[in-house]
Scaffold this active site. Structure first.
Site, PDB file in Angstrom:
ATOM      1  CB  SER A 227      -0.897   0.020   1.238  1.00  0.00           C
ATOM      2  OG  SER A 227      -1.879  -0.967   1.137  1.00  0.00           O
TER       3      SER A 227
ATOM      4  NE  ARG B 158     -10.538  -6.194  -7.296  1.00  0.00           N
ATOM      5  CZ  ARG B 158      -9.577  -5.897  -6.436  1.00  0.00           C
ATOM      6  NH1 ARG B 158      -8.320  -5.955  -6.820  1.00  0.00           N
ATOM      7  NH2 ARG B 158      -9.869  -5.538  -5.210  1.00  0.00           N
TER       8      ARG B 158
ATOM      9  CB  SER C 262     -13.340   1.053  -0.036  1.00  0.00           C
ATOM     10  OG  SER C 262     -12.323   1.156  -1.013  1.00  0.00           O
TER      11      SER C 262
ATOM     12  CD  GLN D 233      -8.114  -0.710  -3.636  1.00  0.00           C
ATOM     13  OE1 GLN D 233      -9.039  -0.854  -4.436  1.00  0.00           O
ATOM     14  NE2 GLN D 233      -7.181  -1.623  -3.470  1.00  0.00           N
TER      15      GLN D 233
ATOM     16  CG  ASP E  90      -5.790  -6.866   1.962  1.00  0.00           C
ATOM     17  OD1 ASP E  90      -6.894  -6.980   1.397  1.00  0.00           O
ATOM     18  OD2 ASP E  90      -5.025  -5.900   1.773  1.00  0.00           O
TER      19      ASP E  90
ATOM     20  CE  LYS F 218     -10.890  -6.386  -0.351  1.00  0.00           C
ATOM     21  NZ  LYS F 218     -10.519  -4.975  -0.394  1.00  0.00           N
TER      22      LYS F 218
ATOM     23  NE  ARG G 255      -8.137 -11.879  -1.770  1.00  0.00           N
ATOM     24  CZ  ARG G 255      -7.345 -10.822  -1.615  1.00  0.00           C
ATOM     25  NH1 ARG G 255      -7.534  -9.994  -0.609  1.00  0.00           N
ATOM     26  NH2 ARG G 255      -6.366 -10.586  -2.458  1.00  0.00           N
TER      27      ARG G 255
HETATM   28  C1  S3P Z   1      -5.790  -1.136  -0.156  1.00  0.00           C
HETATM   29  C2  S3P Z   1      -7.074  -1.117   0.330  1.00  0.00           C
HETATM   30  C3  S3P Z   1      -7.898  -2.333   0.514  1.00  0.00           C
HETATM   31  C4  S3P Z   1      -7.047  -3.593   0.464  1.00  0.00           C
HETATM   32  C5  S3P Z   1      -6.064  -3.577  -0.665  1.00  0.00           C
HETATM   33  C6  S3P Z   1      -5.120  -2.395  -0.525  1.00  0.00           C
HETATM   34  C7  S3P Z   1      -5.056   0.136  -0.267  1.00  0.00           C
HETATM   35  O1  S3P Z   1      -8.858  -2.385  -0.523  1.00  0.00           O
HETATM   36  O2  S3P Z   1      -7.874  -4.734   0.360  1.00  0.00           O
HETATM   37  O3  S3P Z   1      -5.300  -4.756  -0.677  1.00  0.00           O
HETATM   38  O4  S3P Z   1      -3.814   0.107  -0.400  1.00  0.00           O
HETATM   39  O5  S3P Z   1      -5.707   1.183  -0.208  1.00  0.00           O
HETATM   40  P1  S3P Z   1     -10.290  -1.651  -0.400  1.00  0.00           P
HETATM   41  O6  S3P Z   1     -10.082  -0.215  -0.296  1.00  0.00           O
HETATM   42  O7  S3P Z   1     -11.020  -2.016  -1.664  1.00  0.00           O
HETATM   43  O8  S3P Z   1     -10.919  -2.245   0.821  1.00  0.00           O
END
Ligand code: S3P
Length: 442
Positions: free
Chosen positions: A27, A125, A168, A170, A316, A343, A347
């Site tokens: 990340s 996705r 989330s 992201q 994760d 994901k 999963r």
């Molecule tokens: C991440 C956010 C998570 C995680 C991913 C990395 C990030 O996803 O599952 O492996 O680096 O911001 P989500 O934001 O979709 O939950």
């Protein structure tokens, strides 16, 4: 596309011992190059994770005109941030959901057009979750069926107040990064705390960002300072030897230089509640992230009920927790984790099916699972579904099983944890990677 690999796992029957340092945090590695390219001047990143996902993000930065130097001797990446230029081709983020979604936020606010794309896996996705708030900010994004590829055209963005419908990081990050290019402030409210690396990194770069009560507010028109950081080890990678050492009697290992950001370490709380023997010591800080050591000794786990705010903090690690739950005494119940279905693979379904193939009895629920333990597992030939965390979770399951396990399509471990099999072998696990005709069966 790399070579197809199989990973063979033999239950050694022995404990894990020793010290290890896992590769850099995925990340943070994505964010360091994406934010670094927005800061005027030279960003220096040591310990960057050179893995499938992060290399895809780095290539995209290069295609946006960022000059990148790699100094392998010093394990350093130097990139010259500042103005981005229109890419000549579509940007291929391969399997990197984080790179894709964060870059979408950045590109939505540029004065040039771009197309974001990825692998067949990434194209499945959901992207409506970023397209919708970015549209509300005024972005011009087209995506057939709300999935990749995304065609982005220049647009004038304005700040919004956005309440995230799903927890989330992201999506939160995509909106905040678009906010850097918008008129007026951008605020994001989350239903539950998700990883806050974007906020911490932006703050360390001098951004005007205020946080409180589950809300982040970012002012527009920020001048970001370049980064100079060492990326700490990825907690999500450390989780594999951590769970293996917990489950293998007599184990005693120490993992050093791990990022211990509390928005990431929900697994420590879950395992702690289940009776794991974990010693956590913070040894320093890097780019606003706490870094430390984890000592893990084997312990008998008890079943637990897990859900709520813990889920985004261990999102994760849930496939791996399912493996741990097979060995816990009594019932383990996990709920409110339906996000796992979108994901790199579904999963919950993939782990349930694989563990059942290994002889486990469990009930897959819409948003989690229920299982009673401890249960014996038997070795099997299993498919990794092009999902790194599935591959590595099943490798840990293989260590506990009776008989050998063969994982097909195990090259995906390289998406986040290059050297996984050799690090595990160094601690005493029986794992070998090979290429061969069997590997084509995926
Ligand atoms: C991440 C956010 C998570 C995680 C991913 C990395 C990030 O996803 O599952 O492996 O680096 O911001 P989500 O934001 O979709 O939950």
């Amino acid at each position: 596309m790399g070579e197809s690999k199989v990973l063979r796992v033999q239950p050694t029957g022995e404990s894990l011992q020793g010290r290890a340092t896992v590769p850099g945090d995925k990340s943070l590695s994505h964010r360091a190059v994406l934010l670094g390219m927005l800061a005027e001047g030279q960003t220096k990143i040591r310990g960057w994770l050179a893995a499938g996902d992060t290399e895809a993000t780095l290539s995209a930065c290069r295609a946006l005109g960022v000059s990148i130097e790699r100094d392998r001797d010093r394990d350093e990446i130097r990139l010259q941030g500042g103005a981005l230029r229109e890419p000549t081709e579509s940007l291929d983020l391969r399997n990197a959901g984080t790179g894709f979604r964060l870059l979408a936020g950045i590109l939505a606010g540029q004065d040039f057009a771009s197309t974001l794309d990825g692998s067949a896996q990434l194209r499945r996705r959901p992207m409506a979750r970023i397209i919708q708030p970015l549209h509300t900010m005024g972005a011009n994004i087209h995506a057939l069926g709300d999935v990749a590829p995304l065609k982005i055209r220049p647009a004038r963005l304005h700040g919004i107040f956005y309440h995230l419908p799903v927890a989330s990081a992201q999506v939160k990050s995509a909106v905040l990064l678009a906010g850097l290019f918008a008129y007026g402030a951008t605020a994001v409210e989350e239903p539950q705390a998700t990883r806050d690396h974007t906020e911490r990194m932006l703050a360390s770069m001098g951004a005007d960002l205020v946080r409180g009560q589950g809300i982040v507010v970012l002012q527009s028109g920020q001048e970001l300072r370049p980064l100079d950081l060492r990326v700490p080890g990825d907690f999500s990678s450390a989780a594999f030897p951590l769970v293996a050492a917990t489950l293998l009697t007599g184990s005693d290992i120490t993992l050093t230089g791990v990022n211990l950001n509390p928005t990431r370490t929900g697994l420590l709380d879950a395992l702690g509640e289940m009776g794991a023997d974990l010693q956590v010591s913070i040894t320093g800080e890097e780019a606003g992230e706490p870094v430390g050591e984890l000592r893990v000794r084997s312990a008998t786990l008890q079943g637990a009920e897990l859900g709520g705010a813990l889920i985004p903090r261990m999102i994760d690690e849930i496939p791996l927790l399912m493996v741990a739950a097979t060995q816990a005494v009594g019932e383990t119940r996990l709920r409110e984790a339906a996000e796992l279905r979108v994901k790199e693979s579904d999963r919950l379904a993939v782990m349930a099916a694989a563990l059942q193939q290994m002889g486990a009895v469990l009930e897959e629920r819409e948003d989690g699972f229920v299982m009673s333990g401890p249960q014996g597992l038997r070795g099997a030939q299993l498919n990794c579904h092009d999902d790194h965390r599935i591959a590595m979770s099943l490798a840990i399951a293989g260590m506990l099983a009776e008989g050998d396990t063969t994982l097909l399509g195990a090259e995906c471990t390289n998406d986040s944890f290059p050297g996984f099999a050799s690090l595990m072998s160094g601690l005493g696990a029986g794992m070998q990677e090979a290429t061969g005709p069997e590997s084509e069966a995926t």
